[in-house]
Design an enzyme around this catalytic site. Structure first.
Site, PDB file in Angstrom:
ATOM      1  N   ASN A  46      68.058  52.872  -1.606  1.00 51.24           N
ATOM      2  CA  ASN A  46      67.277  53.588  -0.601  1.00 51.24           C
ATOM      3  C   ASN A  46      66.569  54.704  -1.352  1.00 51.24           C
ATOM      4  OD1 ASN A  46      66.068  54.950   1.429  1.00 51.24           O
ATOM      5  ND2 ASN A  46      67.888  55.182   2.713  1.00 51.24           N
ATOM      6  N   ARG A  57      69.455  66.147   9.335  1.00 51.41           N
ATOM      7  CA  ARG A  57      68.027  65.940   9.109  1.00 51.41           C
ATOM      8  C   ARG A  57      67.461  64.985  10.163  1.00 51.41           C
ATOM      9  NH1 ARG A  57      65.755  61.625   4.749  1.00 51.41           N
ATOM     10  NH2 ARG A  57      63.556  62.153   4.987  1.00 51.41           N
ATOM     11  N   ARG A  60      56.792  53.135  11.625  1.00 50.76           N
ATOM     12  CA  ARG A  60      56.593  54.581  11.511  1.00 50.76           C
ATOM     13  C   ARG A  60      55.157  54.888  11.074  1.00 50.76           C
ATOM     14  NH1 ARG A  60      61.406  57.463   8.600  1.00 50.76           N
ATOM     15  NH2 ARG A  60      60.266  59.231   9.500  1.00 50.76           N
ATOM     16  N   GLU A  82      66.608  46.512  -0.918  1.00 55.68           N
ATOM     17  CA  GLU A  82      66.018  47.770  -0.459  1.00 55.68           C
ATOM     18  C   GLU A  82      66.541  48.065   0.949  1.00 55.68           C
ATOM     19  OE1 GLU A  82      61.789  48.195  -1.059  1.00 55.68           O
ATOM     20  OE2 GLU A  82      61.596  49.439   0.733  1.00 55.68           O
ATOM     21  N   ALA A 136      61.631  58.767   0.254  1.00 57.34           N
ATOM     22  CA  ALA A 136      60.172  58.940   0.169  1.00 57.34           C
ATOM     23  C   ALA A 136      59.590  58.348  -1.119  1.00 57.34           C
ATOM     24  CB  ALA A 136      59.816  60.415   0.286  1.00 57.34           C
ATOM     25  N   PRO A 188      65.649  61.184  -2.299  1.00 62.61           N
ATOM     26  CA  PRO A 188      65.525  62.568  -1.856  1.00 62.61           C
ATOM     27  C   PRO A 188      65.748  62.771  -0.363  1.00 62.61           C
ATOM     28  CG  PRO A 188      63.371  61.639  -2.375  1.00 62.61           C
ATOM     29  CD  PRO A 188      64.395  60.667  -2.870  1.00 62.61           C
ATOM     30  N   ASN A 189      66.404  63.859  -0.079  1.00 58.76           N
ATOM     31  CA  ASN A 189      66.675  64.340   1.288  1.00 58.76           C
ATOM     32  C   ASN A 189      67.773  63.569   2.005  1.00 58.76           C
ATOM     33  OD1 ASN A 189      64.623  66.469   1.320  1.00 58.76           O
ATOM     34  ND2 ASN A 189      63.167  64.768   1.249  1.00 58.76           N
ATOM     35  N   HIS A 196      66.688  50.897   4.238  1.00 56.05           N
ATOM     36  CA  HIS A 196      66.221  52.103   4.928  1.00 56.05           C
ATOM     37  C   HIS A 196      66.972  52.241   6.238  1.00 56.05           C
ATOM     38  CE1 HIS A 196      62.959  52.589   2.099  1.00 56.05           C
ATOM     39  NE2 HIS A 196      62.727  51.299   2.227  1.00 56.05           N
ATOM     40  N   TYR A 238      67.222  59.525  11.886  1.00 60.31           N
ATOM     41  CA  TYR A 238      68.203  59.064  10.899  1.00 60.31           C
ATOM     42  C   TYR A 238      69.648  59.058  11.396  1.00 60.31           C
ATOM     43  CZ  TYR A 238      64.177  59.657   7.847  1.00 60.31           C
ATOM     44  OH  TYR A 238      62.936  59.556   7.288  1.00 60.31           O
TER      45      TYR A 238
HETATM   46  C1  DQA Z   1      64.040  56.357   4.564  1.00 59.45           C
HETATM   47  C2  DQA Z   1      62.600  56.179   5.071  1.00 59.45           C
HETATM   48  C3  DQA Z   1      61.635  56.941   4.199  1.00 59.45           C
HETATM   49  O1  DQA Z   1      60.296  56.781   4.679  1.00 59.45           O
HETATM   50  C4  DQA Z   1      61.954  58.419   4.230  1.00 59.45           C
HETATM   51  O2  DQA Z   1      61.099  59.126   3.344  1.00 59.45           O
HETATM   52  C5  DQA Z   1      63.375  58.712   3.940  1.00 59.45           C
HETATM   53  C6  DQA Z   1      64.409  57.823   4.448  1.00 59.45           C
HETATM   54  C7  DQA Z   1      65.057  55.692   5.496  1.00 59.45           C
HETATM   55  O3  DQA Z   1      66.195  55.485   5.057  1.00 59.45           O
HETATM   56  O4  DQA Z   1      64.757  55.404   6.660  1.00 59.45           O
HETATM   57  O5  DQA Z   1      63.701  59.752   3.390  1.00 59.45           O
HETATM   58  O6  DQA Z   1      64.144  55.732   3.292  1.00 59.45           O
END
Ligand code: DQA
Length: 144
Positions: A73, A17, A106, A97, A76, A9-10, A99, A22
């Site tokens: 990825n 964003r 964080r 995984e 959240a 998501p997002n 990120h 990011y």
């Molecule tokens: C994320 C880190 C997560 O905590 C966050 O909710 C994201 C992006 C990252 O790629 O840094 O949406 O996965």
């Protein structure tokens, strides 16, 4: 070799964003970068993004027999989702995984991953480059 990239998501909002966290690379640009690297590695790549947990579960379930490995990825959902964990346990497809940000530097609620102990490895904190590093490492591992 077939590698699936699953984005949560997002991540569709990348580029605008929280760019201080990011970066300014859009999801489409990130996909292009990863596809170029997949080409160099002679890997067939599929690319997926969803804002919905159930759709993410179904995407993981669909990996069985369709992908040799995955970059995940889960955004959240990484920190919250037993359903994604269960799906990854069920399909047992090797995954890295990824990120963009260093989740361990964080807020406390981001410092735990419900998926990480199931992963082959984790790449966090290198922005888009992390996807390329993750892909290279996963492919090398799968090729033995
Ligand atoms: C994320 C880190 C997560 O905590 C966050 O909710 C994201 C992006 C990252 O790629 O840094 O949406 O996965």
């Amino acid at each position: 070799m077939r590698i699936a990239v699953l984005n949560g998501p997002n991540l569709n909002l990348l580029g605008t964003r929280e760019p201080e966290v990011y970066g300014r690379t859009t999801l489409a640009e990130l996909e292009q970068l990863v596809r170029a690297e997949a080409g160099r590695l002679d890997v067939t790549l599929s690319w997926f993004q969803t804002n919905h947990e159930g759709a993410f579960v179904e995407a993981i379930q669909g990996l069985r027999g369709q992908a040799d490995g995955a970059l995940v990825n889960a955004a959240a959902f990484t920190h919250t989702s037993l359903a994604l964990r269960d799906a990854l346990l069920a399909v047992r497809v090797p995954f890295v995984e990824v990120h963009l940000s260093n989740i361990f530097a964080r807020e406390p609620e981001r410092r735990h991953s419900r998926l990480a102990d199931l992963a082959v490895g984790i790449v966090a904190g290198f922005g888009p480059q992390g996807y390329l590093l993750g892909l290279q490492a996963l492919v090398a591992k799968l090729r033995g």
